[in-house]
Design a protein around this motif. Structure first.
Motif: not given
Length: 406
Positions: A33-36, A49-53
């Motif tokens: 599970r990755v939170d940026v 948006l890239t990381f959320q995608g």
């Protein structure tokens, strides 16, 4: 250990931010599970948006922000993290971390986080080499941070030099290694042999086999995931070495045997996954062997190589090391009978038998179909699995065997 892990990924303002997106994707694909957390500078190079995608999770950038459920972001992101990665790490953020500043969400979260800290620097060569940068790095090392890279190569300025961020797969390997430090094999030393051996005929030719080393490398990764200190004694490989492994490169069966015996006094587990040549040429020509006049053939006398597991068994009877030994039986006929014979003859705790004539198992492919045999339990036939999955099953059996000896 990486599946289900909660990983914080801090992204700072450098051109290598695009690599962070690949890293976030790879971590997510393997079950983390990755939170940026993005800095203001990072947003100049790549969008949230890239990381959320690629993660399927919201991206954080506000030092005063909250989580969707209303909890304070930096406190709870830090509390829940199993690992904090900062990639790319700019010289500016490196300095802020070293001096304990807390002027944005990333640095304040880092101060609140007790999880391991993995850093991937990326900057111009002279910035990297500056005494201030090196002093900041040493400060963080002394506090327990793990620093990977940078690499040498083409830089954003157009120059070549040291300063490139390492590749995402290298960071994935480092993350696996650090997360594994809490595993059930922590403090155990596992020695694995991998790959084939090359028995020289002359300066340019050798006798070898089709082993790629993929199974041995998968076992090394599985052992690292469980927290073991891993030495990989390997012949020529067709696959990259795992991050964090102690690699001992050899060529011949004799060299592999000597390397294994050198490790034996401190070995808890020995896994003989290498495809070791049973024979070697009796003599090695000093010069390249030429074709015979008139088209005649060539006769090569072969002599026996040492049986590594048999030699280990003899030493084990005297020293008690290793505590657990695992062998492999790569067979083309009478699979179970041949494997059972090897299990008993070499005093193994476990043997992994596979039919190497199958097109989807054995040498050179990414899958395997094996049977696990032990003296005190019925054979366990595993279905066709990836070599990584087979390795995980074997290491679970090894863990249980060690636990039984505690």
């Amino acid at each position: 250990m990486i599946e289900g892990a909660r990983i914080l990924l801090g992204v700072t303002g450098g051109i290598a931010a695009y690599k962070a997106a690949f890293l976030a994707s790879r971590l997510t694909q393997v079950g983390a599970r990755v939170d940026v957390i993005m800095t203001t500078g990072a947003a100049r190079f790549i969008t949230s948006l890239t990381f959320q995608g690629v993660t399927g999770r919201p991206v954080h950038d506000d030092v005063f922000g909250s989580l969707p459920d209303g909890r304070i972001a930096h406190v709870n992101l830090a509390k829940e993290a199993d690992l904090l990665i900062v990639a790319p790490l700019t010289a500016h953020t490196l300095a802020r971390l070293a001096h304990g500043l807390a002027d944005d969400l990333l640095t304040v979260t880092a101060l609140a986080c007790t999880a391991p800290l993995l850093l991937a620097p990326a900057m111009e060569e002279h910035m990297w080499q500056h005494p201030a940068t090196q002093a900041n790095l040493e400060t963080l090392r002394q506090r327990g941070a793990f620093i990977v890279g940078p690499l040498s190569g083409h830089l954003a300025s157009g120059a070549s030099g040291i300063g490139r961020m390492v590749e995402p797969d290298d960071l994935l390997g480092a993350a696996r290694y650090l997360l594994g430090r809490r595993g059930p094999l922590t403090g155990r030393r596992v020695v694995i042999t991998a790959g084939g051996t090359h028995e020289p005929l002359d300066p340019v030719r050798f006798i070898g086999n089709r082993s790629s080393g993929k199974m041995g490398v998968a076992l090394a990764e599985a052992a690292l995931d469980l927290g073991a200190d891993v030495a990989l004694i390997h012949g020529p490989l067709a696959v990259a070495l795992p991050w964090g492994v102690e690699a001992v490169a050899v060529e011949s069966a004799q060299q592999m045997c000597e390397a294994v015996l050198a490790q034996q006094p401190t070995t808890d587990v020995l896994i003989g996954a290498a495809a070791v040549a049973d024979f070697r040429p009796a003599a090695v020509a000093e010069q390249k062997i030429k074709k015979q006049p008139g088209g005649g053939g060539l006769t090569i006398e072969l002599v026996r190589n040492p049986d590594i597991l048999a030699v280990v068994a003899a030493q084990r009877a005297l020293s008690g090391r290793p505590l657990v030994t695992v062998g492999f039986a790569a067979e083309t006929e009478n699979l179970h009978a041949n494997a059972q014979a090897k299990l008993a003859a070499k005093g193994l705790n476990l043997i992994v038998a596979n039919d190497v004539t199958a097109s989807d198992a054995g040498f050179g492919v990414d899958t395997n179909r094996v049977t696990l045999l032990a003296l005190d339990s019925p054979p366990e036939a595993l279905p066709l699995l990836s070599k990584a999955a087979v390795a995980a099953q074997i290491m679970q059996r090894v863990t249980a065997l060690l636990r039984g000896q505690a």
